[in-house]
Design an enzyme around this catalytic site. Structure first.
Site, PDB file in Angstrom:
ATOM      1  N   TYR A 136      17.366  -0.702  14.878  1.00 26.09           N
ATOM      2  CA  TYR A 136      16.114  -0.786  14.123  1.00 26.09           C
ATOM      3  C   TYR A 136      15.615   0.647  13.982  1.00 26.09           C
ATOM      4  CZ  TYR A 136      11.634  -3.397  13.362  1.00 26.09           C
ATOM      5  OH  TYR A 136      10.485  -3.986  12.863  1.00 26.09           O
ATOM      6  N   HIS A 156      11.033   1.561   8.066  1.00 23.83           N
ATOM      7  CA  HIS A 156      11.261   0.115   8.089  1.00 23.83           C
ATOM      8  C   HIS A 156      10.490  -0.539   9.239  1.00 23.83           C
ATOM      9  CE1 HIS A 156      13.272  -3.760   7.804  1.00 23.83           C
ATOM     10  NE2 HIS A 156      13.611  -3.658   9.078  1.00 23.83           N
ATOM     11  N   GLU A 159      10.008  -5.657   2.367  1.00 19.29           N
ATOM     12  CA  GLU A 159       9.244  -4.413   2.207  1.00 19.29           C
ATOM     13  C   GLU A 159       8.998  -4.116   0.731  1.00 19.29           C
ATOM     14  OE1 GLU A 159      10.637  -0.995   4.856  1.00 19.29           O
ATOM     15  OE2 GLU A 159      12.277  -2.443   4.923  1.00 19.29           O
ATOM     16  N   ARG A 205       2.714  -8.050  12.136  1.00 26.12           N
ATOM     17  CA  ARG A 205       1.598  -7.944  13.084  1.00 26.12           C
ATOM     18  C   ARG A 205       0.480  -7.135  12.440  1.00 26.12           C
ATOM     19  NH1 ARG A 205       6.229  -6.564  15.631  1.00 26.12           N
ATOM     20  NH2 ARG A 205       5.696  -4.375  15.377  1.00 26.12           N
ATOM     21  N   TYR A 225      10.879 -15.168  16.751  1.00 26.63           N
ATOM     22  CA  TYR A 225      11.273 -13.884  17.344  1.00 26.63           C
ATOM     23  C   TYR A 225      10.491 -13.479  18.591  1.00 26.63           C
ATOM     24  CZ  TYR A 225       7.501 -10.696  15.782  1.00 26.63           C
ATOM     25  OH  TYR A 225       6.318 -10.043  15.626  1.00 26.63           O
TER      26      TYR A 225
END
Ligand code: MN
Length: 392
Positions: A108, A113, A338, A122, A224
């Protein structure tokens, strides 16, 4: 017997030499190398049975001295006449998964990103979690569902629950997405209890592929917390059929954009493994994004060092992917969540509005990097078409 002609400007020139596994005219899969628009049968070209295997793994396990020797032998042999039976037009062969995937880990490593996903998943918290700049965050994916480019992607079913809904529902994902990434292929593993340092990258990693980490955002958002991605990712991960050797990426190496705070000592030092790779994402044939790998925060050498710092072994055929490649500008974003900002800002694809993927949609990721003397190194492409859900 003829010399292989390489079209002017081909990204598959003599400085690339990516490896794949192909079959021709109903024959068994075997290892080939791509030169221009020709696939060269390496077992026939070099007379070496390691290339008669249906996977690159036996060759990958032989290590960097042998990789370099074979590269030189290919350049020498392919510079002269090549027997007709050892050459196939790339359009006439079937390309297979190039290596047996041992373990698969997805990182990640793009700050852009991770920040964008943080804002979307969040919205009321800081975009980056406190660990993000101290370690390359990743999760263990599903090696058995890594598929070669061209494999149909069946829309996954699963549980999802919107924030304003009282209970979860089951059905086909309605927020199916892509992640444009690079993946790194381990050739030489490491023993249980051992470590690969940041300076050991090129001794262990053979090369790189393109990765599309298909992602069902609705399944992912519900499942998740607290253990990370699971069924929202594990249904399929596509890779390009050509593995570009690290030796072909020498001219593409660049420093990282900069790390602050300085990471812990085990993640420091070594050589620069930022990579100047330009990706292009097309949706039903229309270009929608141009992510740049040079924008990535963590290097693949740091990813591998982190992956093994606890003594976890690495194996021939391990695949670790970078995470979505995204940059600061909108057209650099390598995931549709995105690009469309959670589905709120649709993009127009061939005259039709899109947020997430519809059945029948096709996504193709391609990439090139600088080679020596102004040439380009091609990664080829990874493509996939969405098929309707089964049993939704
Ligand atoms: Mn990913």
């Amino acid at each position: 017997m003829n010399v292989i002609e390489i079209p002017d400007g081909s990204p598959f020139g003599r400085d690339n030499l990516p490896y794949g596994v192909f079959s021709a005219a109903g024959g068994q899969p075997r290892v080939g190398v791509r030169l221009g628009d020709t696939v060269v049968d390496l077992a026939l070209l070099l007379g070496d049975p390691v290339f008669a295997a249906p996977s690159l793994n036996p060759f990958l396990a032989q290590g960097p001295a042998r990789w370099a020797q074979v590269r030189e032998r290919i350049r020498a042999a392919a510079g002269g006449p090549v027997p007709d039976e050892a050459r196939h037009p790339v359009r006439d062969v079937r390309l297979h998964l190039p290596f047996e995937v041992a373990d698969y880990v997805d990182f990640y490593a793009s700050e852009h990103h991770a920040s964008n996903l943080g804002r979307l998943f969040r919205p009321d918290a800081a975009p980056l979690l406190p660990n993000w700049k101290h370690l390359p965050v990743g999760y263990h994916g599903r090696a058995g569902t890594v598929v070669v480019s061209g494999t149909g992607i069946v829309r996954p079913c699963g549980q999802f629950k919107a924030p304003d809904e009282a209970a979860p529902r089951f059905g086909p994902s309605r927020r199916l997405d892509i992640e444009a990434e690079l993946g790194f292929v381990v050739g030489v593993g490491s023993p249980l209890g051992g470590r690969i340092g940041v300076d050991g990258f090129a001794e262990h990693v053979f090369g790189a592929v393109l990765v599309n980490d298909w992602s069902a955002r609705d399944l992912q958002a519900w499942e998740y917390v607290p253990l990370g991605p699971h069924l929202g990712k594990s249904f399929a991960t596509s890779i390009s059929p050509w593995v570009v050797p690290l030796a072909a990426l020498r001219a593409a190496r660049v420093p990282l954009p900069g790390q602050d705070p300085e990471p812990l000592p085990y993640l420091r030092g070594g050589e620069d493994w930022g990579l100047d790779v330009d990706l292009v994402v097309t949706w039903n044939g229309q270009e929608v994004a141009r992510p740049r790998y040079r924008d990535m925060y963590w290097s693949p050498a740091q990813m591998l060092a982190h992956l093994t710092v606890n003594g976890a072994s690495a194996r021939t055929g391990d695949l670790f992917a970078s995470g979505t490649v995204s940059g600061p500008e909108k057209h650099r974003r390598g995931a549709f969540i995105e690009l469309t900002w959670g589905g709120r800002e649709p993009v127009t694809v061939r005259g039709e509005e899109r947020t997430f993927l519809l059945d029948g949609d096709e996504v193709t990721i391609s990439a090139t990097a600088p080679g020596p003397d102004g040439t380009r190194i091609g990664f080829g492409e990874v493509t996939g078409t969405i098929q309707p859900a089964v049993g939704g």
